[in-house]
Design an enzyme around this catalytic site. Sequence first.
Site, PDB file in Angstrom:
ATOM      1  N   GLY A  33       0.817  -1.211   0.000  1.00 16.62           N
ATOM      2  CA  GLY A  33       0.000   0.000   0.000  1.00 16.62           C
ATOM      3  C   GLY A  33       0.846   1.254   0.000  1.00 16.62           C
ATOM      4  O   GLY A  33       0.505   2.259   0.616  1.00 16.62           O
ATOM      5  N   TYR A  60     -14.170  -4.462   8.957  1.00 20.13           N
ATOM      6  CA  TYR A  60     -12.895  -3.740   9.071  1.00 20.13           C
ATOM      7  C   TYR A  60     -12.294  -3.890  10.467  1.00 20.13           C
ATOM      8  O   TYR A  60     -11.122  -4.229  10.625  1.00 20.13           O
ATOM      9  CB  TYR A  60     -13.131  -2.268   8.743  1.00 20.13           C
ATOM     10  CG  TYR A  60     -11.883  -1.420   8.740  1.00 20.13           C
ATOM     11  CD1 TYR A  60     -10.984  -1.487   7.684  1.00 20.13           C
ATOM     12  CD2 TYR A  60     -11.604  -0.540   9.779  1.00 20.13           C
ATOM     13  CE1 TYR A  60      -9.833  -0.701   7.667  1.00 20.13           C
ATOM     14  CE2 TYR A  60     -10.468   0.244   9.776  1.00 20.13           C
ATOM     15  CZ  TYR A  60      -9.582   0.157   8.719  1.00 20.13           C
ATOM     16  OH  TYR A  60      -8.451   0.926   8.710  1.00 20.13           O
ATOM     17  N   ILE A  70       0.046   7.100   4.044  1.00 19.93           N
ATOM     18  CA  ILE A  70       0.943   6.520   5.038  1.00 19.93           C
ATOM     19  C   ILE A  70       2.079   5.765   4.366  1.00 19.93           C
ATOM     20  O   ILE A  70       3.251   5.888   4.758  1.00 19.93           O
ATOM     21  CB  ILE A  70       0.160   5.605   5.992  1.00 19.93           C
ATOM     22  CG1 ILE A  70      -0.778   6.437   6.870  1.00 19.93           C
ATOM     23  CG2 ILE A  70       1.113   4.783   6.862  1.00 19.93           C
ATOM     24  CD1 ILE A  70      -1.737   5.616   7.713  1.00 19.93           C
ATOM     25  N   SER A 109      -5.313  -0.278  13.147  1.00 16.28           N
ATOM     26  CA  SER A 109      -6.214   0.871  13.232  1.00 16.28           C
ATOM     27  C   SER A 109      -6.725   0.951  14.657  1.00 16.28           C
ATOM     28  O   SER A 109      -6.818  -0.070  15.356  1.00 16.28           O
ATOM     29  CB  SER A 109      -7.383   0.702  12.269  1.00 16.28           C
ATOM     30  OG  SER A 109      -8.420   1.633  12.551  1.00 16.28           O
TER      31      SER A 109
END
Length: 255
Positions: A20, A167, A25, A154
């Site tokens: 990613g 999630y 980030i 997260s």
Amino acid sequence: MSQPSTLTTDLKPHLALITGATGGIGKATSLALARLGCSIAVHYNSAADTARELVEQLQHLGVKASAFQADLSSYDAARKLHADVVREMGKPTILFNNAGLTMGKSGVKEITDISIEEFEHTWRANCGTAFLLTQLCIPDMVEKGWGRVIFCSSVAGFTGGVVGPHYASSKSAMHGLIHWLAGAYGKKGITVNGVAPALIEETKLLPGSTAELAARIPIGRLGKPEEIAETVVWMVKTGYVHNKVIAVDGGWFIQ
């Protein structure tokens, strides 16, 4: 007699695989590690132009960098990503499992709003392929006697968050994985940690408007990608940081 420093500040011998890497980030972390001399394997899924631009930025910093495409909702694609990186750049000693998705859903109120297929797809993309890449990278780290594995979780992994059960559960699954890996590999020169951001600018996963979300944060603003990158760099440099999931969230969650 003074003891040698345990900080790793020269990353020239090292290669980081950052999944990613074209998001806020991932890009900030790629640049931060490159400034310490680290070679960077830039993973992307669909943002080919952004990946190419990032590789050029990294190369201008004087490090080796190359881009690799993979859809990390696929285990076969994760295996191919690792093989491609090893073939072209060598064996990573730093792995930042940063890729993730929400299935385009947020603010889910009912468990029936998420199908089992969406749940499984999210878990596979956010945690399953991160496990697989870690499994593929760790043996070479063990052989070298040095490695850093960092997961981007997260705050939702602690609190349930504001996106949905698909999630939150995929992120909290990382926490148990971090703790198991830390126990298994800490004495082999490998540290394993996680960073748990909340509401970071320039990411694709923000579940609402900037003003609305900033009002939820005790310090009154969203986080910046560079602030997460600095946390990752700290985890890479400091060998005594191990088996931790650090919330970087402007004070939202009292850990």
